[in-house]
Design an enzyme around this catalytic site. Structure first.
Site, PDB file in Angstrom:
ATOM      1  CB  ALA A 187      -0.951  -0.012   1.197  1.00  0.00           C
ATOM      2  CG  PHE A 234      -5.460  -5.803 -12.652  1.00  0.00           C
ATOM      3  CD1 PHE A 234      -6.602  -6.572 -12.504  1.00  0.00           C
ATOM      4  CD2 PHE A 234      -4.310  -6.228 -12.031  1.00  0.00           C
ATOM      5  CE1 PHE A 234      -6.601  -7.733 -11.743  1.00  0.00           C
ATOM      6  CE2 PHE A 234      -4.287  -7.390 -11.260  1.00  0.00           C
ATOM      7  CZ  PHE A 234      -5.445  -8.139 -11.121  1.00  0.00           C
ATOM      8  CG  HIS A 246       6.927  -1.078 -18.001  1.00  0.00           C
ATOM      9  ND1 HIS A 246       6.918  -1.946 -19.072  1.00  0.00           N
ATOM     10  CD2 HIS A 246       5.717  -1.210 -17.398  1.00  0.00           C
ATOM     11  CE1 HIS A 246       5.747  -2.581 -19.098  1.00  0.00           C
ATOM     12  NE2 HIS A 246       5.006  -2.149 -18.099  1.00  0.00           N
ATOM     13  CE  LYS A 270       7.605  -4.367 -15.556  1.00  0.00           C
ATOM     14  NZ  LYS A 270       6.808  -4.858 -14.409  1.00  0.00           N
ATOM     15  N   GLY A 273       5.437  -8.611 -17.295  1.00  0.00           N
ATOM     16  CA  GLY A 273       4.481  -9.725 -17.283  1.00  0.00           C
ATOM     17  C   GLY A 273       3.506  -9.616 -18.447  1.00  0.00           C
TER      18      GLY A 273
HETATM   19  P1  NAD Z   1       6.700  -0.107  -5.630  1.00  0.00           P
HETATM   20  O1  NAD Z   1       8.103  -0.547  -5.385  1.00  0.00           O
HETATM   21  O2  NAD Z   1       6.408   1.356  -5.773  1.00  0.00           O
HETATM   22  O3  NAD Z   1       5.754  -0.643  -4.450  1.00  0.00           O
HETATM   23  C1  NAD Z   1       5.858  -1.919  -3.893  1.00  0.00           C
HETATM   24  C2  NAD Z   1       5.493  -1.794  -2.405  1.00  0.00           C
HETATM   25  O4  NAD Z   1       5.379  -3.107  -1.876  1.00  0.00           O
HETATM   26  C3  NAD Z   1       6.561  -1.065  -1.579  1.00  0.00           C
HETATM   27  O5  NAD Z   1       5.942  -0.055  -0.787  1.00  0.00           O
HETATM   28  C4  NAD Z   1       7.173  -2.160  -0.727  1.00  0.00           C
HETATM   29  O6  NAD Z   1       7.592  -1.688   0.540  1.00  0.00           O
HETATM   30  C5  NAD Z   1       6.021  -3.138  -0.596  1.00  0.00           C
HETATM   31  N1  NAD Z   1       6.434  -4.519  -0.336  1.00  0.00           N
HETATM   32  C6  NAD Z   1       7.338  -5.266  -1.026  1.00  0.00           C
HETATM   33  N2  NAD Z   1       7.429  -6.488  -0.501  1.00  0.00           N
HETATM   34  C7  NAD Z   1       6.542  -6.528   0.550  1.00  0.00           C
HETATM   35  C8  NAD Z   1       6.171  -7.545   1.487  1.00  0.00           C
HETATM   36  N3  NAD Z   1       6.727  -8.760   1.457  1.00  0.00           N
HETATM   37  N4  NAD Z   1       5.227  -7.226   2.400  1.00  0.00           N
HETATM   38  C9  NAD Z   1       4.669  -6.009   2.444  1.00  0.00           C
HETATM   39  N5  NAD Z   1       4.990  -5.004   1.586  1.00  0.00           N
HETATM   40  C10 NAD Z   1       5.921  -5.269   0.657  1.00  0.00           C
HETATM   41  O7  NAD Z   1       6.228  -0.916  -6.903  1.00  0.00           O
HETATM   42  P2  NAD Z   1       4.978  -0.604  -7.869  1.00  0.00           P
HETATM   43  O8  NAD Z   1       5.438   0.156  -9.053  1.00  0.00           O
HETATM   44  O9  NAD Z   1       3.844  -0.092  -7.057  1.00  0.00           O
HETATM   45  O10 NAD Z   1       4.652  -2.079  -8.407  1.00  0.00           O
HETATM   46  C11 NAD Z   1       4.279  -3.104  -7.497  1.00  0.00           C
HETATM   47  C12 NAD Z   1       4.057  -4.400  -8.267  1.00  0.00           C
HETATM   48  O11 NAD Z   1       2.906  -4.261  -9.126  1.00  0.00           O
HETATM   49  C13 NAD Z   1       5.218  -4.801  -9.202  1.00  0.00           C
HETATM   50  O12 NAD Z   1       5.350  -6.207  -9.179  1.00  0.00           O
HETATM   51  C14 NAD Z   1       4.755  -4.327 -10.564  1.00  0.00           C
HETATM   52  O13 NAD Z   1       5.362  -5.015 -11.634  1.00  0.00           O
HETATM   53  C15 NAD Z   1       3.271  -4.629 -10.463  1.00  0.00           C
HETATM   54  N6  NAD Z   1       2.390  -3.904 -11.382  1.00  0.00           N
HETATM   55  C16 NAD Z   1       1.320  -4.609 -11.840  1.00  0.00           C
HETATM   56  C17 NAD Z   1       0.402  -3.998 -12.665  1.00  0.00           C
HETATM   57  C18 NAD Z   1      -0.789  -4.796 -13.120  1.00  0.00           C
HETATM   58  O14 NAD Z   1      -1.686  -4.249 -13.801  1.00  0.00           O
HETATM   59  N7  NAD Z   1      -0.874  -6.090 -12.771  1.00  0.00           N
HETATM   60  C19 NAD Z   1       0.571  -2.673 -13.033  1.00  0.00           C
HETATM   61  C20 NAD Z   1       1.663  -1.972 -12.558  1.00  0.00           C
HETATM   62  C21 NAD Z   1       2.563  -2.601 -11.704  1.00  0.00           C
END
Ligand code: NAD
Length: 252
Positions: free
Chosen positions: A10, A111, A138, A142, A148
């Site tokens: 979050a 999504f 990206h 990233k 993915g």
């Molecule tokens: P980010 O690094 O900004 O945020 C990730 C957050 O997760 C951080 O605040 C971190 O502290 C926290 N975190 C990591 N491991 C944790 C754990 N074990 N327990 C609790 N908190 C934990 O990254 P982001 O850009 O927000 O992306 C997050 C993920 O979402 C990535 O894997 C990214 O590739 C993916 N993503 C998916 C989509 C989609 O549509 N599916 C779109 C964009 C990003």
């Protein structure tokens, strides 16, 4: 009935958007936020999924990391709570090995509705073109490459080609001046090229070629709010979908 959600990751870029965006729907409520880092302004913040109470949560939405999502899946499976996984870097096989077959899980590398449609259109076009390559672009934070989404797109095109009994033309390259110049090979030996630059969010081009003509299918997420409605859709559906659902395609 209001669906109670915990958002994992979050404090991150996606997590913050999810907390804000999902709260705007009347039928969804964010009850807890989870992150190893402090979530600014949150009164209901915990540092681990193991601190969640299964009675208080209907669906866990995870946008943390591959390792974080693995922990989320295990907790959800043990506690009978549905999971919507947006974190990338986990294959469907890794997800299957983390949960039992009855766990309710939606896993999607992307999504955004537009990206799913782009993938669908690419699969439709794939049998008609001898060659296709993917360029995914990206932001520069990233962690995983290729994306993915690009892997899922290559897979969807490879499946469509196999179903149509069409094979791709071999790569003409016989000498690599620089290792990696032709990208990485996704399913069906489809080359994937990854670009990482500040200023980008999530973008992908699927470039097709056949004699005398080309076709480019491009999708752009300009802003992370593009992912919210797809996650809301998954949150509403996941409890009625036993087992693992991969991709939003089946939900739209
Ligand atoms: P980010 O690094 O900004 O945020 C990730 C957050 O997760 C951080 O605040 C971190 O502290 C926290 N975190 C990591 N491991 C944790 C754990 N074990 N327990 C609790 N908190 C934990 O990254 P982001 O850009 O927000 O992306 C997050 C993920 O979402 C990535 O894997 C990214 O590739 C993916 N993503 C998916 C989509 C989609 O549509 N599916 C779109 C964009 C990003």
């Amino acid at each position: 009935m209001v669906i109670k959600i915990a958002v994992v990751g979050a404090a991150g870029r996606m997590g913050q958007i999810m907390v804000q965006g999902l709260s705007e729907y009347d039928d969804l409520s964010i009850v807890t936020v989870v992150d190893v880092l402090e979530v600014p302004g949150a009164t209901n913040w915990v540092t681990s999924v193991t601190d969640l109470s299964a009675n208080d949560v209907d669906v866990v939405v995870d946008f943390s990391s591959a390792a974080g999502a693995t922990a989320t899946l295990r907790w959800c499976a043990v506690n009978g709570v549905a999971a919507v996984i947006g974190a990338t870097g986990l294959s469907p096989e890794q997800v299957r090995s983390a949960v039992d077959e009855n766990a309710n899980v939606v896993l999607a590398a992307n999504f955004s509705i537009g990206a799913i449609l782009a993938e669908r259109f690419a699969a439709q076009a794939a049998p008609y073109f001898e060659r296709v390559e993917i360029i995914e672009m990206h932001h520069d934070q990233k962690r995983d490459a290729p994306s993915g989404t690009s892997l899922a797109t290559a897979s969807a095109m490879a499946v469509a080609r196999r179903a149509a009994q069409v094979s791709t033309n071999p790569d003409p390259t016989v000498s690599l001046v620089l290792e990696g110049a032709r990208g990485a090979l996704g399913e069906g030996d489809i080359p994937i090229h990854s670009v990482r630059l500040p200023g980008l969010v999530a973008h992908q081009e699927v470039i097709f070629g056949r004699p005398g003509e080309g076709l480019t299918i491009r999708h752009d997420s300009y802003d992370r709010s593009s992912f919210v409605s797809g996650v809301a859709l998954a949150v509403r559906s996941v409890r009625n979908r036993p087992g693992l659902t991969v991709g939003l395609d089946e939900l739209i």
